[in-house]
Design a protein around this motif. Structure first.
Motif, short mmCIF file in Angstrom:
data_model
loop_
_atom_site.label_atom_id
_atom_site.label_comp_id
_atom_site.label_asym_id
_atom_site.label_seq_id
_atom_site.Cartn_x
_atom_site.Cartn_y
_atom_site.Cartn_z
N GLY A 38 -6.67 -11.49 -4.74
CA GLY A 38 -6.06 -12.24 -5.82
C GLY A 38 -5.19 -11.38 -6.72
N GLU A 39 -4.84 -10.17 -6.29
CA GLU A 39 -3.98 -9.29 -7.07
C GLU A 39 -2.87 -8.75 -6.18
OE1 GLU A 39 -5.79 -6.23 -9.33
OE2 GLU A 39 -7.44 -7.50 -10.05
N THR A 40 -1.74 -8.42 -6.81
CA THR A 40 -0.63 -7.79 -6.10
C THR A 40 -0.02 -6.72 -6.99
OG1 THR A 40 1.52 -8.15 -5.05
CG2 THR A 40 0.98 -9.58 -6.90
N ASN A 41 0.52 -5.70 -6.38
CA ASN A 41 1.21 -4.66 -7.14
C ASN A 41 2.73 -4.80 -7.03
OD1 ASN A 41 1.24 -3.92 -4.42
ND2 ASN A 41 1.25 -1.72 -4.86
N ILE A 42 3.18 -5.99 -6.58
CA ILE A 42 4.60 -6.25 -6.38
C ILE A 42 5.08 -7.26 -7.41
CG2 ILE A 42 6.29 -7.27 -4.79
CD1 ILE A 42 4.53 -6.29 -2.48
N VAL A 43 6.27 -7.03 -7.97
CA VAL A 43 6.91 -8.04 -8.82
C VAL A 43 7.56 -9.05 -7.88
CG1 VAL A 43 8.67 -8.49 -10.55
CG2 VAL A 43 7.33 -6.36 -10.65
N PRO B 116 0.83 -1.21 0.00
CA PRO B 116 0.00 0.00 0.00
C PRO B 116 0.87 1.26 0.00
CG PRO B 116 -0.65 -1.53 1.75
CD PRO B 116 0.67 -1.98 1.24
N PRO B 117 0.48 2.29 -0.75
CA PRO B 117 1.22 3.56 -0.73
C PRO B 117 1.32 4.11 0.69
CG PRO B 117 -0.37 3.55 -2.52
CD PRO B 117 -0.64 2.33 -1.71
N GLY B 118 2.46 4.69 1.01
CA GLY B 118 2.67 5.25 2.33
C GLY B 118 3.33 4.31 3.31
N THR B 119 3.55 3.06 2.89
CA THR B 119 4.19 2.08 3.77
C THR B 119 5.67 1.93 3.41
OG1 THR B 119 3.68 0.21 2.32
CG2 THR B 119 2.03 0.81 3.99
N ALA B 120 6.44 1.40 4.36
CA ALA B 120 7.86 1.14 4.11
C ALA B 120 8.03 0.14 2.98
CB ALA B 120 8.52 0.64 5.39
N LEU B 121 7.12 -0.85 2.91
CA LEU B 121 7.20 -1.85 1.85
C LEU B 121 7.03 -1.19 0.48
CD1 LEU B 121 7.35 -4.79 0.90
CD2 LEU B 121 4.88 -4.96 1.27
N PHE B 122 6.08 -0.27 0.38
CA PHE B 122 5.85 0.43 -0.89
C PHE B 122 7.11 1.20 -1.30
CE2 PHE B 122 4.58 4.05 -3.46
CZ PHE B 122 3.67 3.51 -4.35
N GLU B 123 7.71 1.90 -0.36
CA GLU B 123 8.91 2.68 -0.68
C GLU B 123 10.06 1.79 -1.11
OE1 GLU B 123 8.96 5.92 -1.02
OE2 GLU B 123 6.81 5.88 -0.51
N ARG C 111 1.97 -2.38 -10.80
CA ARG C 111 0.72 -1.72 -11.18
C ARG C 111 0.24 -0.84 -10.04
NH1 ARG C 111 0.22 -6.85 -11.47
NH2 ARG C 111 -0.47 -6.86 -13.63
N THR C 112 -0.82 -0.09 -10.28
CA THR C 112 -1.41 0.75 -9.24
C THR C 112 -1.98 -0.13 -8.13
OG1 THR C 112 -1.97 2.40 -10.91
CG2 THR C 112 -3.10 2.57 -8.78
N PHE C 113 -1.79 0.30 -6.89
CA PHE C 113 -2.28 -0.47 -5.75
C PHE C 113 -3.81 -0.57 -5.76
CE2 PHE C 113 -4.07 -0.45 -1.45
CZ PHE C 113 -3.57 -1.64 -0.97
N ALA C 114 -4.31 -1.75 -5.47
CA ALA C 114 -5.76 -1.97 -5.33
C ALA C 114 -5.98 -3.00 -4.24
CB ALA C 114 -6.36 -2.44 -6.65
#
Length: 229
Positions: free
Chosen positions: A104-109, A80-87, A97-100
């Protein structure tokens, strides 16, 4: 009912998610201790940590079944945007991709590769949400669960509305549903062994049906993503 973010049986995954408190105890024993004390645990589980290997999917499935958690929630790791993981993912150029919040979806490679993660995830939820697996797990829960002792009596009145709800559950789950045999097997087992939990049996029958329907939609989403990258 108590929700616990159990996340994973893998120690490296627990460290990565900051769940160091889960490293200090036997998670299965603690879950069953809560069940025996009158809590029913809803557990959250995640796959897709950098430390995950292909063996994690079967390990998660085995852990969930053994735990007897009636309503496990299994999902993919997201940033999620704003988290250390996102950064960190942004710095490593691993945001796909954009966070949602979609299941069953992820925005992480993922480190293991997207296809392997998605196929492993589908195999995992196959082993968790199919009706035979839900039935097996709920029976395991009721064999451990103990109704809490109340110091103050609480009236439990059954009115027309409650009877209508039961009638609808019997119609949709015990007659119309193609997996209706599991509805009857669970509730007849409760009637013979723990009849005072029968209302909970009907509740879990409804919830496991709902989770199975959700799982079918997630599976379609994952297959669509794999076939249309």
């Amino acid at each position: 009912q108590i929700f616990i973010g159990i996340e994973t049986p893998d120690e490296e995954g627990l460290r990565a998610s900051g769940k160091n408190q889960n490293l200090k105890r036997n998670q299965l024993e603690n879950i069953q201790k809560l069940h025996r004390a009158g809590f029913y645990v809803a557990g959250g589980f995640i796959v897709g940590f950098d430390s995950d290997t292909p063996s994690i999917f079967q390990r998660q499935a085995d852990f969930i079944q053994e735990s007897g958690i009636p309503l496990p929630i299994v999902n993919l790791l997201k940033a999620p945007p704003g988290t250390a993981l996102f950064e960190r993912m942004k710095k490593e150029d691993r945001l796909s991709r954009t966070f949602a919040f979609s299941e069953g979806e992820t925005n992480i490679v993922p480190r293991m590769g997207e296809r392997q993660l998605m196929e492993g995830f589908v195999n995992l939820i196959d082993q968790v949400y199919l009706p035979p697996k839900s039935h097996e797990r709920i029976i395991r829960f009721f064999k451990t669960y103990r109704y809490p002792v109340k110091s103050v009596p609480v009236p439990n009145k059954i009115g027309v509305q409650e009877l209508m709800l039961v009638a609808r559950a019997i119609y949709y789950l015990g007659i119309k549903n193609p997996h209706r045999n599991y509805f009857w097997k669970l509730n007849f087992w409760l009637l013979r062994n723990h009849h005072k939990y029968l209302d909970m049996g009907i509740f879990y029958s409804m919830m496991s049906y709902q989770m199975h329907q959700t799982y079918l939609r997630i599976k379609l989403t994952v297959h669509d993503r794999l076939n249309n990258p």
